[in-house]
Design a protein around this motif. Structure first.
Motif, PDB file in Angstrom:
ATOM      1  N   LYS A  62       0.823  -1.217   0.000  1.00 15.77           N
ATOM      2  CA  LYS A  62       0.000   0.000   0.000  1.00 15.77           C
ATOM      3  C   LYS A  62       0.852   1.260   0.000  1.00 15.77           C
ATOM      4  O   LYS A  62       0.403   2.318  -0.467  1.00 15.77           O
ATOM      5  N   SER A  63       2.077   1.148   0.547  1.00 16.44           N
ATOM      6  CA  SER A  63       2.940   2.333   0.596  1.00 16.44           C
ATOM      7  C   SER A  63       3.632   2.602  -0.733  1.00 16.44           C
ATOM      8  O   SER A  63       4.328   3.601  -0.883  1.00 16.44           O
ATOM      9  N   ASN A  64       3.425   1.710  -1.710  1.00 15.44           N
ATOM     10  CA  ASN A  64       4.068   1.870  -3.017  1.00 15.44           C
ATOM     11  C   ASN A  64       3.053   1.571  -4.123  1.00 15.44           C
ATOM     12  O   ASN A  64       3.203   0.606  -4.877  1.00 15.44           O
ATOM     13  N   PRO A  65       2.006   2.384  -4.231  1.00 17.41           N
ATOM     14  CA  PRO A  65       0.919   2.094  -5.184  1.00 17.41           C
ATOM     15  C   PRO A  65       1.334   2.215  -6.645  1.00 17.41           C
ATOM     16  O   PRO A  65       0.672   1.657  -7.523  1.00 17.41           O
ATOM     17  N   LYS A  66       2.406   2.944  -6.936  1.00 19.14           N
ATOM     18  CA  LYS A  66       2.830   3.144  -8.321  1.00 19.14           C
ATOM     19  C   LYS A  66       3.903   2.142  -8.766  1.00 19.14           C
ATOM     20  O   LYS A  66       4.578   2.354  -9.772  1.00 19.14           O
ATOM     21  N   LEU A  67       4.056   1.053  -8.021  1.00 20.95           N
ATOM     22  CA  LEU A  67       5.050   0.046  -8.371  1.00 20.95           C
ATOM     23  C   LEU A  67       4.759  -0.531  -9.759  1.00 20.95           C
ATOM     24  O   LEU A  67       3.655  -1.020 -10.022  1.00 20.95           O
ATOM     25  N   ALA A  68       5.725  -0.423 -10.654  1.00 22.16           N
ATOM     26  CA  ALA A  68       5.549  -0.957 -12.017  1.00 22.16           C
ATOM     27  C   ALA A  68       5.490  -2.472 -11.974  1.00 22.16           C
ATOM     28  O   ALA A  68       6.092  -3.115 -11.107  1.00 22.16           O
TER      29      ALA A  68
END
Length: 500
Positions: A151-157
């Motif tokens: 949740k702390s890295n929603p833009k993870l490719a």
């Protein structure tokens, strides 16, 4: 033959499943769970803090799949998720107690309280079938670009692609995966490596506490070794990081120095150690011991058969009889003493895995433990073949004894010996348990009794799984080798038309 191999592999998998399941049921139902704390130093350290001790024990049971456990903080989060309008706190109020009790009853948990703080926590006893289901359900883990949910890295490719990585060269690289490098290449056997499929055999406890069992058994040992790498940020340095094991780490917990070095979220890496893993140590010693046992045993058996009844045959018949009669542990200590007199270390750690001499003692001892069986059976087969009609016919054609033995007797007698390879492999496993213990060799054989004594149930089950897999598939290997030695032997399932 393809049909035969398919059904044999299928039966082998079923056998591994049955043996592992029986071992799991016995260990997790017959061994008192409290015994896992007998050799845990943390129990004494936390003796003066009852709440922390309770939390430590319940977490240990949870990691070993005895129970489900939620401490006060986790319990409050669970209750708030079901009652978003309710204000749940740690206060010892009737309203909070009612909410905790209702949630526990609705979800099959038992509500408990810590002895000092009187805060609430819940536990749920896991039925044995559910434990087994979790074990097998998590046994094989397949890495995909959707494996990480942070949740702390929603833009993870999220992707898989082939690229010429600045650190490791050409590789299949992933994002959103657990491991950065899915497939990679280097100079270590087998040269092509993968991180896509991994076995999960649980968490080790109390020894190697908190480490994955696969890392305990399969991770390299000894001192760290540094290698020069050029990192994406252009920095060139010597590091003990095993860059091929880069795993995802949440931005909230990552090391800033590692992030600057790798320039992505895959900053969790293992270290490179100089010595082989436990499984690597056992396989290396066992492989060369198997080769050495046949190199020693077959020439002796061949000479005994050709000189049947003469002094050579009588001498080695006596030697083999003694080797078979004397307990294995006594032979190990005797051989170890003789080898130490000859200059070989009597303890593996004396010189370590990097020294060739360290491997001599355990390997030779393992080989000698198997020689007696090879000699006695191969001699018998050779003697039986000497009475065959084809031998008499060969003699009538004018062939010499050497030609008869080399072209006919040896080939026919070798068929059952090849079939006996699985038995010798299994024998090496049992022999390794004593040999590795006596030589203080850090292999899987020594690990099994150590884990039983320490009540490290997860490692015990993992070793049973590995040893069973080796034993079952070695039997299949024996059948295949036998068909290679003698093409007349047709491997086919029962009732196959090729078998008539």
């Amino acid at each position: 033959m393809k049909k035969y191999l398919f059904f044999r592999v299928l039966r082998s998998i079923v056998s591994i499943f049955l043996v592992t399941t029986i071992a799991y049921i016995m260990v997790f139902s017959m061994v008192p769970r409290r015994d896992i704390f007998k050799q845990d130093p943390m129990i004494q350290k936390l003796a003066n803090d009852p709440d922390s001790l309770t939390d430590y024990k319940e977490n240990a049971y949870r990691k070993m799949n005895y129970i489900d456990y939620f401490d006060t903080k986790s319990l409050i989060a669970k209750v708030e998720a079901e009652h978003p309008d309710a204000k749940v706190t740690t206060a010892h109020t009737a309203a909070n107690a009612k909410l905790f009790k209702e949630w526990a009853n609705d979800n099959g948990y038992k509500l408990n309280r810590y002895s000092v703080s009187k805060n609430y926590y819940v536990t749920r006893e896991l039925p044995l079938l559910e434990r087994l289901g979790r074990f097998y359900g998590n046994l094989i883990q397949i890495d995909t670009p959707w494996a990480i949910h942070d949740k702390s890295n929603p833009k993870l490719a999220r992707y898989l692609r082939i690229e010429n990585d600045k650190t490791v060269g050409w590789a299949v690289v992933g994002s959103g995966t657990r491991y950065r490098y899915q497939i990679y290449f280097n100079g270590s056997f087998p040269f092509i490596h993968q991180n896509i499929i991994k076995f999960n055999l649980g968490t080790s406890y109390p020894t190697f506490a908190g480490n994955a069992v696969t890392d305990v058994i399969g991770g390299r040992q000894g001192q760290t070794v540094s290698t020069k790498y050029k990192f994406p940020n252009g920095q060139v340095m010597n590091t003990a990081d095993n860059v091929y094991t880069r795993q995802y780490q949440s931005p909230s917990r990552r090391n800033q120095m590692s992030y600057e070095r790798y320039e992505d979220d895959y900053t969790n890496v293992d270290q490179v150690n100089q010595d082989p893993s436990m499984i690597g140590t056992s396989v290396r010693a066992g492989f060369w011991a198997l080769i050495l046992s046949y190199v020693i045993g077959i020439p002796i058996a061949l000479g005994m058969a050709r000189l049947k009844g003469k002094w050579f045959d009588r001498l080695f018949t006596g030697v083999v009889t003694v080797l078979m009669a004397v307990p294995g542990l006594a032979l190990i200590y005797t051989f170890r003493y003789v080898l130490s007199v000859a200059g070989a270390p009597d303890s593996f750690p004396t010189k370590g895995a990097s020294a060739f001499s360290s491997w001599v003692g355990p390997t030779v001892v393992l080989a000698l433990l198997s020689v007696s069986g090879i000699v006695i059976w191969f001699r018998r087969y050779m003697v039986d073949q000497q009475q065959s009609d084809y031998v008499k016919f060969a003699k009538s054609k004018g062939l010499t004894d050497r030609e008869i033995y080399r072209k006919h007797i040896f080939k026919n007698a070798s068929i059952p010996v090849v079939q006996g390879i699985p038995g010798n492999i299994i024998g090496l496993i049992s022999g390794a348990m004593m040999t590795e213990t006596v030589f203080a060799m850090p292999g899987m054989g020594k690990m099994l009794p150590d884990s039983i004594i320490a009540h490290n149930n997860s490692v015990v089950i993992a070793l049973v799984f590995i040893f069973t897999t080796i034993g079952v598939f070695s039997v299949l290997l024996g059948d295949v080798l036998m068909s290679i030695v003698d093409p007349r032997i047709q491997l086919a399932v029962s009732g196959d038309e090729q078998n008539g």
